[in-house]
Design a protein around this motif. Structure first.
Motif, PDB file in Angstrom:
ATOM      1  N   PRO A 104      -7.658  -1.382   2.785  1.00  0.00           N
ATOM      2  CA  PRO A 104      -7.216  -2.390   3.749  1.00  0.00           C
ATOM      3  C   PRO A 104      -6.156  -3.307   3.128  1.00  0.00           C
ATOM      4  CG  PRO A 104      -9.614  -2.407   3.504  1.00  0.00           C
ATOM      5  CD  PRO A 104      -9.071  -1.493   2.465  1.00  0.00           C
ATOM      6  N   GLU A 105      -5.295  -3.853   3.963  1.00  0.00           N
ATOM      7  CA  GLU A 105      -4.171  -4.662   3.479  1.00  0.00           C
ATOM      8  C   GLU A 105      -4.616  -5.849   2.628  1.00  0.00           C
ATOM      9  OE1 GLU A 105      -0.339  -7.063   5.290  1.00  0.00           O
ATOM     10  OE2 GLU A 105      -1.358  -5.601   6.558  1.00  0.00           O
ATOM     11  N   ALA A 107      -7.313  -6.143   0.802  1.00  0.00           N
ATOM     12  CA  ALA A 107      -7.785  -5.654  -0.496  1.00  0.00           C
ATOM     13  C   ALA A 107      -6.606  -5.209  -1.361  1.00  0.00           C
ATOM     14  CB  ALA A 107      -8.765  -4.499  -0.300  1.00  0.00           C
ATOM     15  N   ALA A 108      -5.594  -4.596  -0.746  1.00  0.00           N
ATOM     16  CA  ALA A 108      -4.403  -4.165  -1.486  1.00  0.00           C
ATOM     17  C   ALA A 108      -3.689  -5.382  -2.074  1.00  0.00           C
ATOM     18  CB  ALA A 108      -3.466  -3.380  -0.571  1.00  0.00           C
ATOM     19  N   LYS A 109      -3.604  -6.450  -1.294  1.00  0.00           N
ATOM     20  CA  LYS A 109      -2.969  -7.686  -1.793  1.00  0.00           C
ATOM     21  C   LYS A 109      -3.768  -8.280  -2.945  1.00  0.00           C
ATOM     22  CE  LYS A 109      -0.560  -8.960   2.435  1.00  0.00           C
ATOM     23  NZ  LYS A 109      -0.540  -9.832   3.614  1.00  0.00           N
ATOM     24  N   LYS A 110      -5.096  -8.213  -2.842  1.00  0.00           N
ATOM     25  CA  LYS A 110      -5.965  -8.733  -3.900  1.00  0.00           C
ATOM     26  C   LYS A 110      -5.763  -7.939  -5.192  1.00  0.00           C
ATOM     27  CE  LYS A 110     -10.182 -10.159  -2.515  1.00  0.00           C
ATOM     28  NZ  LYS A 110     -11.624 -10.046  -2.196  1.00  0.00           N
ATOM     29  N   ILE A 111      -5.614  -6.622  -5.059  1.00  0.00           N
ATOM     30  CA  ILE A 111      -5.394  -5.758  -6.223  1.00  0.00           C
ATOM     31  C   ILE A 111      -4.059  -6.104  -6.896  1.00  0.00           C
ATOM     32  CG2 ILE A 111      -4.888  -3.375  -6.947  1.00  0.00           C
ATOM     33  CD1 ILE A 111      -6.979  -2.492  -4.812  1.00  0.00           C
ATOM     34  N   THR A 112      -2.993  -6.232  -6.089  1.00  0.00           N
ATOM     35  CA  THR A 112      -1.679  -6.537  -6.674  1.00  0.00           C
ATOM     36  C   THR A 112      -1.679  -7.919  -7.324  1.00  0.00           C
ATOM     37  OG1 THR A 112      -0.855  -7.306  -4.541  1.00  0.00           O
ATOM     38  CG2 THR A 112      -0.344  -5.043  -5.131  1.00  0.00           C
ATOM     39  N   LYS A 113      -2.362  -8.859  -6.722  1.00  0.00           N
ATOM     40  CA  LYS A 113      -2.451 -10.214  -7.294  1.00  0.00           C
ATOM     41  C   LYS A 113      -3.203 -10.175  -8.631  1.00  0.00           C
ATOM     42  CE  LYS A 113      -3.843 -14.880  -5.980  1.00  0.00           C
ATOM     43  NZ  LYS A 113      -4.541 -15.700  -4.995  1.00  0.00           N
ATOM     44  N   LEU A 114      -4.269  -9.400  -8.674  1.00  0.00           N
ATOM     45  CA  LEU A 114      -5.059  -9.243  -9.897  1.00  0.00           C
ATOM     46  C   LEU A 114      -4.219  -8.638 -11.023  1.00  0.00           C
ATOM     47  CD1 LEU A 114      -8.222  -9.765  -9.544  1.00  0.00           C
ATOM     48  CD2 LEU A 114      -8.425  -7.392 -10.220  1.00  0.00           C
ATOM     49  N   ILE A 115      -3.454  -7.600 -10.671  1.00  0.00           N
ATOM     50  CA  ILE A 115      -2.596  -6.932 -11.659  1.00  0.00           C
ATOM     51  C   ILE A 115      -1.535  -7.906 -12.181  1.00  0.00           C
ATOM     52  CG2 ILE A 115      -0.848  -5.124 -11.964  1.00  0.00           C
ATOM     53  CD1 ILE A 115      -3.656  -3.964 -11.905  1.00  0.00           C
ATOM     54  N   LYS A 116      -0.904  -8.649 -11.267  1.00  0.00           N
ATOM     55  CA  LYS A 116       0.137  -9.605 -11.684  1.00  0.00           C
ATOM     56  C   LYS A 116      -0.436 -10.705 -12.572  1.00  0.00           C
ATOM     57  CE  LYS A 116       3.625  -8.984  -8.169  1.00  0.00           C
ATOM     58  NZ  LYS A 116       3.361  -8.549  -6.802  1.00  0.00           N
ATOM     59  N   GLY A 128       1.614   1.650   2.132  1.00  0.00           N
ATOM     60  CA  GLY A 128       0.710   1.990   3.230  1.00  0.00           C
ATOM     61  C   GLY A 128      -0.713   1.625   2.854  1.00  0.00           C
ATOM     62  N   ASP A 129      -1.614   2.617   2.867  1.00  0.00           N
ATOM     63  CA  ASP A 129      -3.006   2.347   2.497  1.00  0.00           C
ATOM     64  C   ASP A 129      -3.310   2.824   1.075  1.00  0.00           C
ATOM     65  OD1 ASP A 129      -2.923   5.029   3.011  1.00  0.00           O
ATOM     66  OD2 ASP A 129      -4.569   5.045   4.450  1.00  0.00           O
ATOM     67  N   VAL A 130      -2.262   2.884   0.242  1.00  0.00           N
ATOM     68  CA  VAL A 130      -2.372   3.277  -1.167  1.00  0.00           C
ATOM     69  C   VAL A 130      -1.690   2.204  -2.011  1.00  0.00           C
ATOM     70  CG1 VAL A 130      -1.644   5.016  -2.873  1.00  0.00           C
ATOM     71  CG2 VAL A 130      -2.341   5.737  -0.588  1.00  0.00           C
ATOM     72  N   VAL A 131      -2.215   1.941  -3.199  1.00  0.00           N
ATOM     73  CA  VAL A 131      -1.556   1.021  -4.134  1.00  0.00           C
ATOM     74  C   VAL A 131      -1.126   1.839  -5.347  1.00  0.00           C
ATOM     75  CG1 VAL A 131      -1.795  -1.041  -5.582  1.00  0.00           C
ATOM     76  CG2 VAL A 131      -2.975  -0.928  -3.379  1.00  0.00           C
ATOM     77  N   ARG A 132       0.179   1.796  -5.668  1.00  0.00           N
ATOM     78  CA  ARG A 132       0.697   2.529  -6.836  1.00  0.00           C
ATOM     79  C   ARG A 132       0.880   1.557  -7.994  1.00  0.00           C
ATOM     80  NH1 ARG A 132       4.813   6.966  -6.051  1.00  0.00           N
ATOM     81  NH2 ARG A 132       2.835   7.998  -5.711  1.00  0.00           N
ATOM     82  N   ILE A 133       0.361   1.952  -9.148  1.00  0.00           N
ATOM     83  CA  ILE A 133       0.492   1.160 -10.373  1.00  0.00           C
ATOM     84  C   ILE A 133       1.434   1.918 -11.305  1.00  0.00           C
ATOM     85  CG2 ILE A 133      -0.737   0.084 -12.300  1.00  0.00           C
ATOM     86  CD1 ILE A 133      -1.690  -0.993  -9.622  1.00  0.00           C
TER      87      ILE A 133
END
Length: 164
Positions: A104-105, A107-116, A128-133
């Motif tokens: 979900p969008e 959760a994806a934002k939470k993941i990117t924020k965590l990584i940053k 889309g519904d995938v997060v690329r690292i």
């Protein structure tokens, strides 16, 4: 120019394993004495699963049986969200279980924020519904995986397409 190492974070449910877990749970429910005469059933629908029985307590018991089978089959419990109990007629209850596919969008934002915020030398991009690292070093990517595994994100995550 060489591509940077990367991996994708996805949220998928293996449909074959889900079918196996459903069949095992249905078999157990049909054989257990405490479910005799309770009209206990698990149905598959477009939106997910529907648990039915003659009381909310029995519906909860069906969920416990199903959850045990899902976990044994390697399916993450976070991929399944229980809805509210619904009364069916005068003597029945049911509950809808939705199956999460895709991240979900929020959760994806939470993941990117965590990584940053992690100070790791990797970048996260929502596709889309995938997060690329992506990152320059394989070790940084593995550290990012460990970081995400340690967080309670309340979604089922799989790490796929690891490219070196």
């Amino acid at each position: 120019m060489q591509a940077m190492p990367s991996f994708d974070i996805v949220s998928k449910v293996d449909r074959q394993e889900l079918d196996n877990a459903l069949n095992q749970a249905r078999k157990e429910i049909s054989q257990r004495y405490d479910f005799k005469g309770t009209d206990a059933a698990i149905e598959s629908s477009e939106k997910g699963l529907i648990l039915k029985a003659n009381s909310e307590g029995r519906v909860d018991a069906i969920w416990e049986v199903l959850l045990g089978r899902l976990v044994r089959r390697g399916l993450a419990p976070e991929a399944f969200t229980r809805g509210k109990h619904e009364a069916v007629g005068t003597r029945g209850a049911r509950q809808t279980i939705s199956i999460q596919e895709g991240i979900p969008e929020d959760a994806a934002k939470k993941i990117t924020k965590l990584i940053k915020g992690s100070k790791l030398k990797v970048q996260a991009a929502i596709q889309g519904d995938v997060v690329r690292i992506t990152g320059k070093k394989r070790d940084d990517l593995q550290a990012a995986m460990q970081l995400l595994k340690g967080e309670q994100l309340e979604i089922a995550m799989q790490f796929v397409n690891f490219r070196d």
